[in-house]
Design a protein around this motif. Structure first.
Motif, short mmCIF file in Angstrom:
data_model
loop_
_atom_site.label_atom_id
_atom_site.label_comp_id
_atom_site.label_asym_id
_atom_site.label_seq_id
_atom_site.Cartn_x
_atom_site.Cartn_y
_atom_site.Cartn_z
N LEU A 7 67.94 30.62 -5.16
CA LEU A 7 67.58 31.58 -4.59
C LEU A 7 67.89 33.06 -5.27
CD1 LEU A 7 67.65 30.72 -0.81
CD2 LEU A 7 65.70 30.87 -2.49
N ASP A 30 68.09 27.20 -1.42
CA ASP A 30 67.69 26.91 -0.10
C ASP A 30 67.78 25.44 0.30
OD1 ASP A 30 65.58 25.31 -1.25
OD2 ASP A 30 63.88 26.82 -0.97
N ALA A 31 67.08 25.10 1.50
CA ALA A 31 67.34 23.81 2.01
C ALA A 31 66.91 22.78 1.08
CB ALA A 31 66.63 23.62 3.48
N ASN A 32 65.89 22.98 0.19
CA ASN A 32 65.27 21.98 -0.59
C ASN A 32 65.79 22.23 -2.03
OD1 ASN A 32 63.25 21.01 1.33
ND2 ASN A 32 62.30 23.03 0.89
N LYS A 38 66.25 24.82 -3.86
CA LYS A 38 65.44 25.71 -4.85
C LYS A 38 66.48 27.05 -4.96
CE LYS A 38 61.88 29.03 -5.16
NZ LYS A 38 60.37 29.51 -4.68
N ILE A 61 71.25 25.28 3.73
CA ILE A 61 71.30 26.37 2.65
C ILE A 61 72.83 26.41 2.16
CG2 ILE A 61 71.11 28.84 2.19
CD1 ILE A 61 68.84 29.10 4.83
N TYR A 69 71.50 35.37 3.20
CA TYR A 69 70.82 34.15 3.24
C TYR A 69 71.07 33.05 3.95
CZ TYR A 69 69.61 35.94 -1.42
OH TYR A 69 68.91 36.86 -2.43
N GLN A 71 74.15 19.18 -2.04
CA GLN A 71 72.82 18.94 -1.35
C GLN A 71 72.23 17.58 -1.65
OE1 GLN A 71 70.93 22.43 -2.79
NE2 GLN A 71 70.47 23.13 -0.71
#
Length: 728
Positions: free
Chosen positions: A349, A343-345, A347, A325, A379, A451
Motif C-alpha cells: 500500500l 493490506d490483509a491480502n 498487497k 494489516i 492504515y 503474513q
C-alpha cells in the motif's frame, strides 16, 4: 505408456524395502515413469500405491535409481573386460553378484586402464614369469633365479634391478586383489581412529581459535559425528589441522601373510612379505583412508542436508498471520528505518522512511515517533514485523514506546530477515517493485513473511534463509536438490490461491515449471481473476498432463464452483456431487455443521462401490468437503506476539520465558526469547530422557517454554533449558 520394468531390479528394490509390498513398488514406479509427480501420486493415486506417502514414494524412486545405476555400471565393466578378452565365468559371476558399486570397482581395478606404472615396465621387461615363480615358493635361491632375468637392454643390469622390478609386479597385483581391499576396508572402518593435530603454523591460521577443540583430537571412526567431520574437513582445508586415520596394522599384516604365504616356507617368503607390506603402505592403505574419509564426509553431508531440509520444511509451514494489516519494519541506523504497509491480502500500500536512531540528526529523531504513530493510524496497522538485523534491538524499543500511546490493540513480532536482502536485490523483486529501492523491497519482504511465510520464502534461495548447519560445507548440487524437494512438498501440501500466487510460488506446484508459472500469472493479468479451474486449460504451454498434475493443488476462492476451493481433484467432482446428492445438500453448504452431520451417516464403502472410486479417494473427498479452503498451517503454532521489550541484561538464571525455535542443529536448538541474541538449549537440556536427535523434540517455528540457565554478558551468549528448575 511407461517402459517395462526390469524384473531383476524390481526384486532387488523389494528386498531392500521389506516394509513396502512388491505391488506397491511396481505401481509407484509405473506411475512415476508415466510422468506423474510425487505430490500428485501421493495425493491422488492412493488406491494404486496403497496410500504410500511422499517420503515412501521418494524412497522407492531413490532405491530403484540406486540399483539401476549399479546394474548399468556392472554392464559397463563386463563389456570393458570382455573387450580385453579377459572375462572369465567366475569373474562375471562375481561382478553380477556384487551388491555395491564399490565391490564392482574393486573387481574391475586390475582391468582398468591406467597410466604406465613401474609394474607395467617390469612386465614389459619379461619379469612376469619370475613373479609367478616366487609365488610358487620354490626352495632354490631367489638371487640365483633372479640372475636369469638380467638384461641390460631392458634396463635390468643386475640382480638388484630384477628384484626391484618383480617387487613392483607383486605389490601392484596385491593392491588390485578385490578380497584384500574388502577385508582391509572393513577392518579399518571397524577399528580405526580419526586423529587430528594442529599444524606447525596452524594456530597462526586460526586466529580466533575456531578449531581449537581439534588441535588434539581422537575419535573412533564409527563414532564420528557429522558436525565433527565437517568442522575437521574445514580446518584441514584452511591449513590448520593435520588429519589421519590410524589403525593397528598388525592384524592387517597377519591377514596378508595368511592369504599370500600361509604355512609355506622358503627363500621367496621374505620377498612376498616385503611386497605386501609395501602394497599396504603405498597403495591400499592410502586408498582405503581416502575412501573412508570420503565415506565419512558423504554421510556428514547427507546428514547436514537432511537437518537443513527438516528445518526449512518447518520454517515454510509456519502459521500465516491471515487477515491482518501488517507493517514491515526494516531497521537501520544512518540510512533510516524503511517501513512498508500491506493490506490483509499482502498487497503493498505505502512506504515511509523514519530516522529514530543515532547518528541521524536530532530533529529527525524527534520527528520519528510522530511520523510512525500517524502512519500506523492512517492504515490501521494491526501487526508490525520487525526485522532482526542491524538496529533491531533499538527499533524494538522504539516501536514498543510508540505502541504505548496507541489505544488500539497493535502487536509486534521479531521476524528472521535472513535472505531478505538477497530477495530485494533479485530480478523477481525488481520485476514486482521496479520503482522501489532495495531497502524498501526488503521491508515488504519482512512484512509478508509474517503474513504468509511460505509464499514469501519461496522467492528466496533456500540456502539464504538461515536454518541450516554447515550448509556452506556441503555439495551445492545435492543441497539444492534436497531443498527443492522440501519446497515442492510444502507448497503442494498447502496448495496455493490461484488468484494471488506469485510465479515463484506457482513454479513449485506439481506439473508446473517456471515458464508455465509465468504464463499462469500472465493469463491472470490479461484476463482478470480466475473464476473456474478449467480456465487453466487456456494457459499457453499448460497441456493436459500438466493440468492433471497441477489443478488439484490450485484453489479459487469465491469462484463459480465452491469445489474449486477444495483439494478435490476435478476428475473426482462426479463423486463429490454424488455425495452431495446422498446428503441432500449442495456446494454452498460445504464445511457447515449441517453438512458434517449429514456426511457422518454415510457408508464410505458403499459410495466407493457405487461410484467406482476407491475408499481412500472417497475418504479424502469427504475430508475436503468438510473443510473447504483448509490450510494445514493453521494447525501450526502461531507467531509469538510481543508488546514490550526484554534485554539480555534483564535475563536472570531460573527466569521462565516463552520463545520461538529458530534453528535446530545436532547439539541442540536456538530459541528466540525476545532479546537480540538467540539462546541455545543444549541437547541435554531438551528433555529428561536421552535424545539422539534434537528434531525428535523440537522443530523450527515451535513456541516453547524455557528457563534461563546462564548468561554470559561479555560474549553475549545465553544458555537455556527446557527442563523446569526442579527437574534438572
Amino acid at each position: 505408456m511407461a517402459t517395462q520394468l526390469d524384473s531383476t531390479l524390481l526384486k532387488q528394490v523389494a528386498d531392500a524395502l521389506p516394509d513396502i509390498r512388491s505391488r506397491q513398488i511396481t505401481a509407484t514406479l509405473n506411475l512415476l515413469n508415466d510422468g506423474n509427480t510425487i505430490p500428485f501420486v501421493s495425493r491422488y493415486r492412493k488406491e494404486m500405491t496403497g496410500s504410500l506417502d511422499e517420503v515412501q514414494i521418494r524412497t522407492v524412486q531413490d532405491t530403484w535409481n540406486h540399483f539401476e545405476k549399479l546394474a548399468n555400471r556392472k554392464t559397463e565393466v563386463i563389456n570393458s573386460i570382455t573387450e580385453q578378452k579377459a572375462l572369465t565365468p567366475k569373474l562375471q559371476q562375481q561382478i553380477t553378484a556384487a551388491t555395491t558399486v564399490q565391490e564392482v570397482e574393486d573387481l574391475y581395478l586390475p582391468y582398468k586402464q591406467k597410466r604406465r606404472t613401474k609394474a607395467t615396465i617390469a612386465k614389459e621387461a619379461g619379469l612376469m614369469p619370475f613373479a609367478k615363480w616366487l609365488l610358487g615358493f620354490h626352495k632354490e635361491s631367489v638371487e640365483t633365479e633372479a640372475a636369469k632375468y638380467i638384461n641390460p637392454d631392458k634396463e635390468l643390469p643386475d640382480v638388484e634391478a630384477v628384484l626391484a622390478g618383480v617387487h613392483e609386479i607383486l605389490a601392484e597385483a596385491f593392491s588390485e586383489e578385490a578380497s584384500f581391499r574388502e577385508f582391509i576396508r572393513d577392518y579399518t572402518r571397524s577399528h580405526a581412529k580419526l586423529t587430528t593435530t594442529v599444524k606447525s603454523k596452524g594456530k597462526e591460521a586460526d586466529e580466533d581459535g575456531v578449531y581449537q577443540q581439534y588441535y588434539e583430537f581422537e575419535q573412533p571412526f564409527t563414532k564420528m559425528a557429522a558436525y565433527q567431520t565437517l568442522a575437521i574437513n574445514r580446518g584441514e582445508k584452511a591449513g590448520v589441522l593435520r588429519v589421519s586415520l590410524d589403525v593397528d596394522t598388525d592384524a592387517i599384516m597377519n591377514f596378508f601373510h595368511f592369504r599370500t604365504v600361509g604355512h609355506r616356507q622358503g627363500p621367496a617368503v621374505a620377498v612376498i612379505e616385503d611386497a605386501y607390506a609395501d602394497t599396504y603402505k603405498r597403495f591400499i592403505g592410502p586408498a582405503i583412508e581416502r575412501e573412508l574419509r570420503n565415506e565419512l564426509t558423504d554421510a556428514a553431508n547427507e546428514h547436514a542436508i537432511k537437518v537443513f531440509g527438516t528445518n526449512l520444511y518447518h520454517l515454510l509451514m509456519q502459521a500465516p498471520m491471515k487477515g491482518k494489516i501488517v507493517l514491515g519494519f526494516d531497521p537501520a541506523y544512518r540510512t533510516g528505518c524503511k517501513l512498508a504497509v500491506m493490506d490483509a491480502n499482502g498487497k503493498y500500500l505505502d512506504k515511509l522512511v523514519i530516522y529514530p536512531h543515532k547518528p541521524a540528526p536530532a530533529n529527525k529523531r524527534a520527528a520519528a515517533a510522530g511520523e510512525f504513530h500517524d502512519f500506523l493510524e492512517k492504515y490501521q496497522v494491526e501487526m508490525i514485523a520487525i526485522g532482526n538485523g542491524t538496529a533491531s534491538r533499538e527499533s524494538e524499543i522504539f516501536v514498543s514506546d510508540v505502541l504505548k500511546g496507541i489505544k488500539r490493540d497493535v502487536e509486534y513480532v521479531i521476524v528472521n530477515e535472513a535472505g531478505a536482502s538477497v530477495y530485494s536485490a533479485s530480478q523477481a523483486a525488481r520485476d514486482e517493485f521496479p520503482d522501489l529501492h532495495v531497502e524498501q523491497r526488503s521491508a515488504i519482504s519482512i512484512g509478508r513473511r509474517l503474513q504468509d511465510p511460505l509464499a514469501e520464502l519461496v522467492k528466496i534461495d533456500p540456502q539464504s534463509v538461515g536454518v541450516g548447519q554447515y550448509q556452506h560445507d556441503v555439495p551445492n548440487k545435492e543441497l539444492s536438490a534436497q531443498l527443492d524437494t522440501v519446497v515442492e512438498t510444502a507448497v503442494n501440501q498447502v496448495g496455493v490461491n490461484l488468484n494471488t500466487a506469485s510465479s515463484e510460488l506457482l513454479e513449485h506446484i506439481s506439473g508446473l515449471n517456471k515458464t508455465i508459472a509465468n504464463n499462469v500469472v500472465a493469463y491472470r493479468n490479461e484476463n482478470g481473476r480466475y473464476t473456474d479451474r478449467r480456465q487453466l486449460k487456456k494457459v499457453p504451454r499448460l497441456g493436459p498432463k500438466a493440468y492433471e498434475q497441477a489443478v488439484g493443488f490450485l484453489r479459487i476462492i469465491g469462484g463459480k464452483n465452491p469445489l474449486d476451493n477444495t483439494d478435490v481433484h476435478p476428475e473426482s467432482y462426479p463423486v463429490a456431487n454424488e455425495i452431495l446428492t446422498l446428503t441432500n445438500t449442495d456446494v454452498d453448504s460445504l464445511g457447515s455443521d449441517e453438512f458434517k452431520q449429514a456426511t457422518a451417516k454415510l457408508d464410505k464403502h458403499a459410495i466407493a462401490t457405487e461410484t467406482g472410486a476407491g475408499l481412500e479417494t472417497v475418504t479424502d473427498i469427504l475430508d475436503s468437503l468438510a473443510k473447504p479452503g483448509r490450510d494445514l498451517r493453521d494447525d501450526m503454532p502461531a507467531p509469538l506476539l510481543r508488546h514490550d521489550v526484554l534485554t539480555i541484561e534483564d535475563l536472570k538464571p531460573g527466569m521462565e520465558l516463552q520463545g520461538t525455535v529458530r534453528n535446530v542443529i545436532d547439539f541442540g536448538a536456538f530459541v528466540d526469547v525476545g532479546v537480540k541474541h538467540d539462546g541455545l538449549v543444549h541437547i541435554s537440556k531438551l528433555t529428561k530422557r536421552f535424545v539422539k536427535n534434537p528434531a525428535e523434540i523440537v522443530s523450527v517455528g515451535d513456541i516453547v517454554t524455557v528457563w534461563v540457565d546462564s548468561v554470559d554478558l561479555n560474549r553475549q551468549r545465553i544458555q537455556l533449558t527446557m527442563l523446569k528448575p526442579n527437574e534438572e
